[in-house]
Design a protein around this motif. Structure first.
Motif, PDB file in Angstrom:
ATOM      1  N   THR A 304       0.805  -1.003  -0.240  1.00 27.39           N
ATOM      2  CA  THR A 304       0.092   0.015  -0.002  1.00 27.39           C
ATOM      3  C   THR A 304       1.061   1.403  -0.012  1.00 27.39           C
ATOM      4  O   THR A 304       0.760   2.229  -0.910  1.00 27.39           O
ATOM      5  CB  THR A 304      -0.905  -0.088   1.213  1.00 27.39           C
ATOM      6  OG1 THR A 304      -1.445  -1.213   1.570  1.00 27.39           O
ATOM      7  CG2 THR A 304      -1.803   0.845   1.130  1.00 27.39           C
ATOM      8  N   HIS A 334      -8.374   0.681   1.577  1.00 25.11           N
ATOM      9  CA  HIS A 334      -7.204   1.339   0.878  1.00 25.11           C
ATOM     10  C   HIS A 334      -7.383   3.051   1.106  1.00 25.11           C
ATOM     11  O   HIS A 334      -6.430   3.582   1.481  1.00 25.11           O
ATOM     12  CB  HIS A 334      -7.346   1.182  -0.417  1.00 25.11           C
ATOM     13  CG  HIS A 334      -6.345   0.018  -1.108  1.00 25.11           C
ATOM     14  ND1 HIS A 334      -4.975  -0.254  -0.526  1.00 25.11           N
ATOM     15  CD2 HIS A 334      -6.608  -0.874  -1.692  1.00 25.11           C
ATOM     16  CE1 HIS A 334      -4.641  -1.500  -1.028  1.00 25.11           C
ATOM     17  NE2 HIS A 334      -5.512  -1.924  -1.825  1.00 25.11           N
ATOM     18  N   ASP A 398      -5.054  -3.202  -7.856  1.00 25.44           N
ATOM     19  CA  ASP A 398      -4.620  -4.125  -6.677  1.00 25.44           C
ATOM     20  C   ASP A 398      -5.512  -5.542  -6.990  1.00 25.44           C
ATOM     21  O   ASP A 398      -6.526  -5.695  -7.533  1.00 25.44           O
ATOM     22  CB  ASP A 398      -5.319  -3.542  -5.342  1.00 25.44           C
ATOM     23  CG  ASP A 398      -4.666  -4.354  -4.121  1.00 25.44           C
ATOM     24  OD1 ASP A 398      -3.619  -5.106  -4.351  1.00 25.44           O
ATOM     25  OD2 ASP A 398      -4.866  -4.139  -2.909  1.00 25.44           O
TER      26      ASP A 398
HETATM   27 MG    MG Z   1      -3.049  -4.966   0.176  1.00 22.17          MG
END
Ligand code: MG
Ligand code: ADP
Length: 700
Positions: A304, A334, A398
């Motif tokens: 991240t 996120h 992601d």
């Molecule tokens: Mg992750």
């Protein structure tokens, strides 16, 4: 004209009818296709059995003997079978035909020695062979024969229409006769020398008519290498062309946001792996080419913050960026994480998902278009046509394996000049697959976990040990830890799974009663708002236990949760188990993963449990997964086209793949256009192949 381009029906013994069948059933259109039909396996025909040695073993045997009589046996309903008595000096057996009886009856010779070959079955005291391959002993001795008999791929229809393995064998012989077995070399001499590869001619001969085990092995090695080598040449060439042709957006500056964050706001020291990966990405972004990079890092490896820092680079260079996640929960996480990390910086970040209200949407759309929004985080909602960026410079995706190819290319098309693309995955793709499927991508790996993490201890327990497991959970909860208990959810049996989950929840509520314990539950049938509320209660530590289906699979981050119990673990795939386990071990405490199963386990399930207990290494796990499931299953149908290999096998031929990639890179470094005289043949073959086989295009 190249003889190998001749349509297959012109081969002696084929003709229009068989030609049609070969085309339809095996995709063989011309001589070259037949030549490249490689055997699935080989049968050792060096050994001749006696009838009194036969056993009910289901293996194929070869016997020398004579037919002493032949008769038609009526079976009723107008059907019959042809039965022959076959003898040698040790006994007698029966040969049986159901098809082509007339022809066989007419062509069979009585009392003349034959070599028969096939599977035997036992009926009472007699053995019986149905539809044997037969050859007169005399011809058998004279014919081009090798120790290892090839068995070619076939289909039921081919077999029924009389194109048996033996017939294909004959065609192959004919092909070698007509072409005089002169096949041009495709690899440069220096490579043959260096790798001790046998020439193309010898390889093709021995793959179809192996003279010995040794030569067969050499032929296989050479042809596998060649196949993988050409694929690698294609992939790497494509990467080079992309870098050359597609101008990237210039991210030349490392500006105030990145520097400020790096110097003043990093919440922890980056690991060496994180630093290295950032450097790799910065190199890409600073070059003139468009970045197309896969970032692999195990769960919890800290992707991240890398993503954020890349987005800061985009901002510093005057570009917007977006981060797309597969689920709402993950997108939220996120968003929260990145907002928190960037709170001291002056950048604007928003989230867009399916449940974003219309009014908020409008504001986001506007801010995106006028350029006042820097970072947009979200789900598939980002792909909607209404979402238009002012100047998208970087798209981060992601957990890529959940998004299809088309979806990715949609993101791509949101700009005139394609944005840089960073694909992050927590499911390590086996190196072999990465090399063959993503060979045209650049790959970065975070292969190091942040310091201070203790490896998760994993155990496998049977349901009958549940009391002990519960006791363990109570001890952990007493220490202030939190626990996940996860139930499988598989689409086909959703109802049953739901019942399992609810039954489980009830009995857990009994075993962990209020007020001492409190339990959260999250499953797919809940409203998003209720889900979020339950998740929040758990992550704030208000509940001790989270009972859930796999909705928590990706991305949930509760550092105080230290135990992951997986119910019916045998029903989960390896990568799922590994993902789930990654939900714990995020804090400083020792964490545990408990795999609960019934006593009845298939072999594959046992291997999965053993693998999980043995290792925490996502790459090792992905390799086992590949072995168990095969490449097609792992990558999904649409991506497995590349994997239609003629002879190589991505699981078994890992080392050859590595070797092929190494030499392909070396060759292209030295002579990318393949212009040198020693590469003339190679180039010719390469162009020919590229016409036929387009490798699945990643960026489309
Ligand atoms: Mg992750
Ligand atoms: P993932 O790669 O699974 O997305 P995350 O980025 O969510 O991993 O990071 C997992 C956890 O590790 C987070 O709590 C994050 O703050 C922490 N973390 C990441 N990098 C480091 C580091 N270098 N040192 C300490 N903690 C880190």
């Amino acid at each position: 004209m190249n003889l190998l381009e001749t349509p297959i029906e012109y081969l002696k013994g084929v003709g229009p009818q068989r030609g049609d069948l070969l085309r339809k059933e095996l995709g063989i259109h011309k001589y070259a296709d037949l030549l490249n039909l490689f055997p699935n396996r080989y049968i050792d025909r060096t050994r001749y059995y006696k009838i009194n040695e036969l056993q009910n073993s289901n293996s194929e045997v070869q016997i020398v003997g004579k037919i002493i009589n032949i008769k038609t046996v009526e079976q009723g309903k107008g059907r019959s079978r042809l039965v022959a008595t076959f003898v040698d000096d040790t006994g007698q057996m029966e040969l049986v035909w159901f098809q082509g009886q007339k022809w066989i009856r007419e062509s069979i010779k009585i009392n003349i020695p034959y070599v028969i070959f096939g599977k035997v079955t036992q009926f009472g005291a007699t053995y019986n062979m149905a539809h044997p391959e037969m050859e007169l002993l005399e011809e058998h001795k004279a014919s081009l024969r090798s120790a290892m008999q090839p068995v070619y791929p076939s289909t039921e229809k081919l077999g029924n229409k009389g194109i048996s393995n033996k017939v294909i064998n004959k065609m192959m012989q004919q092909l070698f006769v007509e072409t005089q077995a002169l096949f041009s070399e495709t690899l440069p001499n220096y490579l043959l020398d260096e790798l001790k590869l046998i020439p193309k001619n010898a390889a093709l001969f021995n793959i179809h008519f192996p003279k010995s085990q040794d030569l067969l092995a050499k032929a296989q090695f050479r042809l596998k290498f060649e196949e993988l080598f050409f694929i690698q040449l294609q992939l790497i060439t494509k990467n080079l062309i992309r870098k050359h042709k597609i101008k990237g957006l210039p991210f030349e500056r490392v500006g105030e946001n990145f520097t400020d964050f790096y110097n003043n706001h990093l919440p922890f020291d980056l690991t060496n792996a994180q630093k290295r990966v950032l450097k790799e990405i910065r190199n890409d972004l600073g070059s003139n080419a468009q970045m197309n990079r896969l970032l692999q890092g195990d769960v919890g490896s800290g992707k991240t913050i890398v993503a954020l820092m890349c987005m800061l680079l985009a901002k510093d260079n005057g570009f917007q960026s977006c981060l797309m996640a597969p689920t709402e929960i993950l997108a939220n996480q996120h968003f929260n994480g990145i907002t928190e990390l960037a709170k001291e910086l002056n950048i604007s970040i928003k989230i867009l998902t399916g449940s974003t209200k219309t009014a908020d949407r409008k504001i986001i759309h506007e801010a995106l278009e006028n350029g006042s929004l820097d970072i947009l985080i979200g789900t598939h909602a980002l792909l909607e046509d209404k979402v238009q960026f002012h100047n998208l410079g970087l798209a981060i995706i992601d957990e890529q394996h959940r998004f299809g190819v088309e979806q990715r290319s949609k993101l791509w098309k949101k700009n005139d000049i394609p944005p840089h693309v960073l694909v992050m995955t927590a499911t390590p793709i086996p190196r072999t697959l990465a090399m063959s499927l993503y060979g045209d991508l650049d790959i970065s790996v975070i292969d190091e976990l942040p310091p201070g993490r203790k490896p998760i201890q994993t155990v496998h327990r049977y349901d009958s040990n549940r009391l002990k497991v519960w006791k363990f959970l109570k001890d952990e909860i007493a220490k202030g830890r939190q626990v996940y208990i996860v139930y499988p959810l598989i689409q086909e049996s959703e109802k049953m799974d739901y019942k399992d989950l609810m039954d489980g929840y009830e009995s857990i509520s009994r075993d962990f009663p209020l007020p001492q314990y409190s339990i959260s539950i999250v499953h797919g049938k809940m409203k998003p708002a209720d889900k979020d509320e339950e998740m929040r209660r758990f992550s704030e530590g208000k509940t001790n236990i989270m009972v859930a289906t796999t909705v928590i699979e990706v991305g949930v981050n509760v550092p105080n949760a230290s135990v992951m119990v997986i119910e019916s673990a045998e029903r989960f795939g390896l990568s799922q188990l590994h993902q789930l386990r990654g939900r714990v071990g995020r804090g400083a405490e020792q964490s545990y993963c408990i795999l609960m199963t019934s006593h009845k386990l298939s072999n594959d399930s046992k291997i999965r449990m053993e693998t999980m207990v043995r290792t925490n290494d996502g790459f090792e796990i992905s390799e086992v997964d590949l072995k168990l499931r095969g490449p097609g299953d792992i990558m999904g149908k649409q991506q497995s086209g590349v994997l239609n290999l003629q002879i190589a096998d991505l699981v078994k031929d890992k080392d050859i793949l590595q070797l092929a990639r190494h030499h392909a890179i070396k060759l292209l470094k030295d002579d990318a256009p393949m212009e040198k005289p020693e590469h003339a043949k190679l180039r010719e073959a390469f162009i020919e192949l590229s016409k036929k086989k387009t490798i699945w295009n990643y960026i489309s």
